[in-house]
Design an enzyme around this catalytic site. Structure first.
Site, PDB file in Angstrom:
ATOM      1  N   LYS A  54     123.960  66.599  48.461  1.00 53.57           N
ATOM      2  CA  LYS A  54     125.365  66.192  48.110  1.00 53.57           C
ATOM      3  C   LYS A  54     125.034  64.670  47.889  1.00 53.57           C
ATOM      4  O   LYS A  54     125.419  64.111  46.881  1.00 53.57           O
ATOM      5  CB  LYS A  54     126.332  66.326  49.391  1.00 53.57           C
ATOM      6  CG  LYS A  54     127.367  65.452  49.211  1.00 53.57           C
ATOM      7  CD  LYS A  54     128.196  65.709  50.375  1.00 53.57           C
ATOM      8  CE  LYS A  54     128.003  64.919  51.582  1.00 53.57           C
ATOM      9  NZ  LYS A  54     128.707  63.244  51.601  1.00 53.57           N
ATOM     10  N   ASN A  55     124.595  64.078  48.598  1.00 48.74           N
ATOM     11  CA  ASN A  55     124.282  62.539  48.638  1.00 48.74           C
ATOM     12  C   ASN A  55     123.499  61.972  47.391  1.00 48.74           C
ATOM     13  O   ASN A  55     123.466  60.891  47.242  1.00 48.74           O
ATOM     14  CB  ASN A  55     123.843  61.934  49.849  1.00 48.74           C
ATOM     15  CG  ASN A  55     125.026  61.885  51.066  1.00 48.74           C
ATOM     16  OD1 ASN A  55     126.268  62.231  50.477  1.00 48.74           O
ATOM     17  ND2 ASN A  55     124.947  61.682  52.075  1.00 48.74           N
ATOM     18  N   CYS A 150     137.210  54.341  56.829  1.00 47.18           N
ATOM     19  CA  CYS A 150     137.396  55.771  56.974  1.00 47.18           C
ATOM     20  C   CYS A 150     137.070  56.231  58.394  1.00 47.18           C
ATOM     21  O   CYS A 150     136.529  55.279  59.135  1.00 47.18           O
ATOM     22  CB  CYS A 150     136.149  56.702  56.146  1.00 47.18           C
ATOM     23  SG  CYS A 150     134.454  56.564  56.564  1.00 47.18           S
ATOM     24  N   ARG A 155     133.333  50.438  56.718  1.00 46.09           N
ATOM     25  CA  ARG A 155     132.685  50.715  55.630  1.00 46.09           C
ATOM     26  C   ARG A 155     133.010  49.553  54.341  1.00 46.09           C
ATOM     27  O   ARG A 155     133.543  50.314  53.225  1.00 46.09           O
ATOM     28  CB  ARG A 155     132.659  52.223  55.306  1.00 46.09           C
ATOM     29  CG  ARG A 155     132.074  52.907  56.378  1.00 46.09           C
ATOM     30  CD  ARG A 155     132.022  54.300  55.994  1.00 46.09           C
ATOM     31  NE  ARG A 155     130.967  54.954  54.759  1.00 46.09           N
ATOM     32  CZ  ARG A 155     131.006  55.987  54.555  1.00 46.09           C
ATOM     33  NH1 ARG A 155     131.562  56.888  54.843  1.00 46.09           N
ATOM     34  NH2 ARG A 155     129.635  56.227  53.667  1.00 46.09           N
ATOM     35  N   ASP A 341     123.282  60.724  59.865  1.00 46.14           N
ATOM     36  CA  ASP A 341     124.131  62.014  59.350  1.00 46.14           C
ATOM     37  C   ASP A 341     123.512  63.216  59.835  1.00 46.14           C
ATOM     38  O   ASP A 341     124.224  64.375  59.878  1.00 46.14           O
ATOM     39  CB  ASP A 341     123.886  62.392  57.805  1.00 46.14           C
ATOM     40  CG  ASP A 341     124.767  61.090  56.773  1.00 46.14           C
ATOM     41  OD1 ASP A 341     125.421  60.522  57.511  1.00 46.14           O
ATOM     42  OD2 ASP A 341     124.237  61.116  55.763  1.00 46.14           O
ATOM     43  N   ARG A 433     133.414  69.730  52.208  1.00 42.62           N
ATOM     44  CA  ARG A 433     132.917  68.607  51.596  1.00 42.62           C
ATOM     45  C   ARG A 433     131.451  68.533  51.390  1.00 42.62           C
ATOM     46  O   ARG A 433     130.904  67.987  50.292  1.00 42.62           O
ATOM     47  CB  ARG A 433     133.570  67.030  52.008  1.00 42.62           C
ATOM     48  CG  ARG A 433     134.866  66.903  51.950  1.00 42.62           C
ATOM     49  CD  ARG A 433     135.204  65.667  52.652  1.00 42.62           C
ATOM     50  NE  ARG A 433     134.774  64.604  51.742  1.00 42.62           N
ATOM     51  CZ  ARG A 433     134.806  63.179  52.098  1.00 42.62           C
ATOM     52  NH1 ARG A 433     135.694  62.963  53.060  1.00 42.62           N
ATOM     53  NH2 ARG A 433     134.169  62.675  51.366  1.00 42.62           N
TER      54      ARG A 433
HETATM   55  C1  EPZ Z   1     125.607  56.627  52.530  1.00 43.45           C
HETATM   56  O1  EPZ Z   1     126.841  56.019  52.937  1.00 43.45           O
HETATM   57  C2  EPZ Z   1     125.874  58.166  52.892  1.00 43.45           C
HETATM   58  N1  EPZ Z   1     126.843  58.561  51.731  1.00 43.45           N
HETATM   59  C3  EPZ Z   1     126.456  58.543  54.156  1.00 43.45           C
HETATM   60  O2  EPZ Z   1     126.532  59.885  54.322  1.00 43.45           O
HETATM   61  C4  EPZ Z   1     125.264  58.051  55.270  1.00 43.45           C
HETATM   62  O3  EPZ Z   1     125.905  57.993  56.509  1.00 43.45           O
HETATM   63  C5  EPZ Z   1     124.801  56.538  54.963  1.00 43.45           C
HETATM   64  O4  EPZ Z   1     124.558  56.375  53.631  1.00 43.45           O
HETATM   65  C6  EPZ Z   1     123.611  56.042  55.861  1.00 43.45           C
HETATM   66  O5  EPZ Z   1     122.699  56.792  55.536  1.00 43.45           O
HETATM   67  C7  EPZ Z   1     126.556  58.962  50.505  1.00 43.45           C
HETATM   68  O6  EPZ Z   1     125.484  58.844  50.108  1.00 43.45           O
HETATM   69  C8  EPZ Z   1     127.703  59.429  49.882  1.00 43.45           C
HETATM   70  P1  EPZ Z   1     125.493  52.515  53.773  1.00 43.45           P
HETATM   71  P2  EPZ Z   1     126.830  54.477  52.453  1.00 43.45           P
HETATM   72  O7  EPZ Z   1     126.279  51.460  52.558  1.00 43.45           O
HETATM   73  O8  EPZ Z   1     126.292  54.238  51.328  1.00 43.45           O
HETATM   74  C9  EPZ Z   1     127.198  48.535  55.915  1.00 43.45           C
HETATM   75  C10 EPZ Z   1     127.705  61.789  54.719  1.00 43.45           C
HETATM   76  O9  EPZ Z   1     128.121  62.486  56.089  1.00 43.45           O
HETATM   77  N2  EPZ Z   1     127.781  48.170  54.469  1.00 43.45           N
HETATM   78  O10 EPZ Z   1     123.988  52.577  53.649  1.00 43.45           O
HETATM   79  O11 EPZ Z   1     128.347  54.224  52.369  1.00 43.45           O
HETATM   80  C11 EPZ Z   1     128.156  49.821  56.331  1.00 43.45           C
HETATM   81  O12 EPZ Z   1     129.345  49.720  56.646  1.00 43.45           O
HETATM   82  C12 EPZ Z   1     127.801  60.276  54.606  1.00 43.45           C
HETATM   83  O13 EPZ Z   1     127.343  62.544  53.994  1.00 43.45           O
HETATM   84  C13 EPZ Z   1     128.351  46.864  54.279  1.00 43.45           C
HETATM   85  O14 EPZ Z   1     128.531  46.169  55.123  1.00 43.45           O
HETATM   86  O15 EPZ Z   1     126.166  53.811  53.729  1.00 43.45           O
HETATM   87  C14 EPZ Z   1     127.237  50.496  57.245  1.00 43.45           C
HETATM   88  O16 EPZ Z   1     127.332  49.994  58.501  1.00 43.45           O
HETATM   89  C15 EPZ Z   1     128.489  59.416  55.627  1.00 43.45           C
HETATM   90  N3  EPZ Z   1     128.522  46.290  53.250  1.00 43.45           N
HETATM   91  C16 EPZ Z   1     125.931  50.211  56.614  1.00 43.45           C
HETATM   92  O17 EPZ Z   1     125.897  49.019  56.062  1.00 43.45           O
HETATM   93  C17 EPZ Z   1     128.550  47.047  52.121  1.00 43.45           C
HETATM   94  O18 EPZ Z   1     128.717  46.681  50.904  1.00 43.45           O
HETATM   95  C18 EPZ Z   1     125.159  51.562  56.013  1.00 43.45           C
HETATM   96  O19 EPZ Z   1     125.834  51.858  55.006  1.00 43.45           O
HETATM   97  C19 EPZ Z   1     127.749  48.444  52.349  1.00 43.45           C
HETATM   98  C20 EPZ Z   1     127.583  49.016  53.374  1.00 43.45           C
END
Ligand code: EPZ
Length: 453
Positions: A54-55, A150, A155, A341, A433
């Protein structure tokens, strides 16, 4: 729920109609008010074919906005609600697309007349923000609704925007929308250093940089397999990206990207979820069309707990021995560390291990929402800050439970597989989802599980 009729991908945009095809029920997973009922205690044995990731698929679909030629995908998890939601976003942008039951898809962004992603669809799925980079790079301007927080944390998307600003974009936030404008002459290559590793920010900026002038370096980039998959597809479209899978990704901008055919990588989170299911419920699962390379950080803790794991070609065989499972500690980290995840599912397994295990969550600030639900089933878990001590109990007891996110819901289904009596999992739209045919896959392996109205 949106359904898509097959289009001729080469047809004009005006032919691009959303309608309900005759085969819609077969292709989508209905959810609404349905629940999942699991009666625990059955050993699970059999073969599960792992779906496309999915991701990865979501980002690959966004990347198709970068070219005016058609992109074909195989191993696309078309039954997932998230894939269909993003298909809706792309269609609003003018992409002619086809999602087929045989897990293939065609995406043709021949013309984008209005690079605007509306709140009504973006709010349903945060990953929609990933259209921003491609739209900005291709059209020089984009408006995308801010996705908002969320259940698992606030996020923010500041790092997505910071990278685009470094490439010369002017970004404003107006009435809940991000409005991004490239400078005269288009985005400019830049060095972008991320203060924290972000999967989404790496992907959004990598896509934007493919059409920028000059070279972009993404420093402290994420290294997830999904990022490598996206980079590989972009390279097949004519991009020049090196360093994929390392923490410095270099992108030399090109004038134009073209169409390609791409096979989506297997879903490592689905793979890991079923490996944990085998540990919990006992028996042997053969997980086909996947690879141990994708779940390396999970293998050691599962083996330590007592699962036997081997690989045969493109299949993983996970077998529970007769010995009791043993508690072990995990800490979530960016790839190649233990995936956040899989944290909830692993915690479910720890609830029934001999001894204790500590779970530390370092990626999201609010990802223990499954703890009170597991506690209702008899688990012994103490949360302290971003750590949880899980003390093994003799048994879990079935209960009515509900979860607030996708992986937490999966952890409750796993708990139901081994709990005494019946567990009813509410709000299964979360599961729809991200897990294709979850009920069918588990029941084919002997689990007593069904969807109920
Ligand atoms: C991706 O989310 C995945 N989603 C998530 O999977 C997964 O948990 C996550 O990566 C971590 O592996 C998709 O790929 C669609 P991040 P993403 O940006 O990209 C902070 C699932 O269950 N951050 O790596 O949103 C953020 O708050 C989902 O399938 C900022 O501060 O994750 C978090 O603490 C849930 N500023 C950390 O970085 C930003 O601009 C990592 O988030 C972006 C992120």
């Amino acid at each position: 729920m949106l359904h898509y009729q097959e289009h001729d991908a080469t047809a004009q945009k005006t032919d691009n109609i959303i309608s309900i095809p005759a085969n819609a029920d077969a292709m989508t997973q209905s959810s609404g008010l349905e629940k999942i009922r699991v009666t625990g205690g059955k050993t699970i044995n059999g073969t599960i074919r792992i779906s496309g990731a999915k991701n990865s698929a979501l980002k690959l679909m966004c990347a198709t906005l970068l070219s005016d030629e058609a992109v074909e995908m195989t191993n696309l998890p078309v039954a997932l609600q998230d894939i269909q939601t993003l298909a809706g976003v792309l269609q609003q942008l003018g992409v002619a697309l086809t999602l087929r039951e045989d897990k293939t898809g065609t995406f043709h962004a021949r013309v984008i007349d209005k690079p605007l992603a509306h709140y009504d669809l973006v709010r349903k799925m945060r990953a929609s923000i990933l259209v921003l980079g491609p739209l900005l790079a291709r059209c020089g301007y984009a408006e995308v609704s801010l996705p908002g927080g969320c259940a698992i944390g606030t996020r923010p998307v500041d790092l997505h925007l910071m990278g685009m600003e470094k490439m010369g974009a002017t970004i404003t936030l107006e009435e809940g929308y991000v409005k991004a404008k490239a400078p005269e002459g288009g985005l400019q290559g830049a060095d972008i250093t991320f203060p924290v590793v972000s999967v989404g920010a790496t992907e959004n900026n990598m896509m934007a940089a493919t059409l920028a002038k000059g070279t972009t370096r993404l420093i402290n980039a994420a290294r997830e397999p999904e990022i490598v998959d996206l980079g590989n597809m972009l390279n097949a479209m004519g991009a020049k990206i090196t360093g994929l899978g390392t923490s410095t990704i270099t992108i030399e901008g090109v004038e134009k990207l073209h169409g390609c055919t791409h096979d989506v990588i297997p879903d490592r989170i689905e793979t890991g979820t079923w490996m944990i299911a085998a540990a919990l419920a006992g028996g042997t699962l053969r997980l086909e069309h996947t690879s141990l390379n994708l779940v390396e950080a999970l293998v050691k803790p599962l083996e330590k707990a007592g699962l036997e794991i081997s690989e045969e070609g493109d299949a993983i065989i996970a077998s529970r021995t007769d010995k009791p499972l043993k508690g072990t500690d995990i800490m979530t980290e960016p790839h190649p560390g233990f995936a956040t995840d899989l944290q909830a599912q692993f915690m479910t397994m720890l609830t029934l291990c001999e001894g204790a295990g500590m779970v530390t969550e370092t990626i999201f600030e609010n990802r223990f929402m499954h703890v009170p639900e597991l506690a209702r089933m008899g688990a012994d878990i103490t949360v302290q800050g971003n750590s949880a001590i899980v003390r093994g109990v003799k048994k879990l007891k079935g209960a009515e439970v509900m979860a607030t996110d996708l992986r937490a819901s999966a952890s409750l289904v796993l708990a139901g597989l081994v709990a005494e009596g019946t567990t009813t999992v509410n709000r299964i739209y979360h599961l729809d989802r991200g897990y294709e045919n979850l009920v069918e896959k588990l029941s084919a392996c002997g689990a007593d599980i069904e969807r109920i109205a």
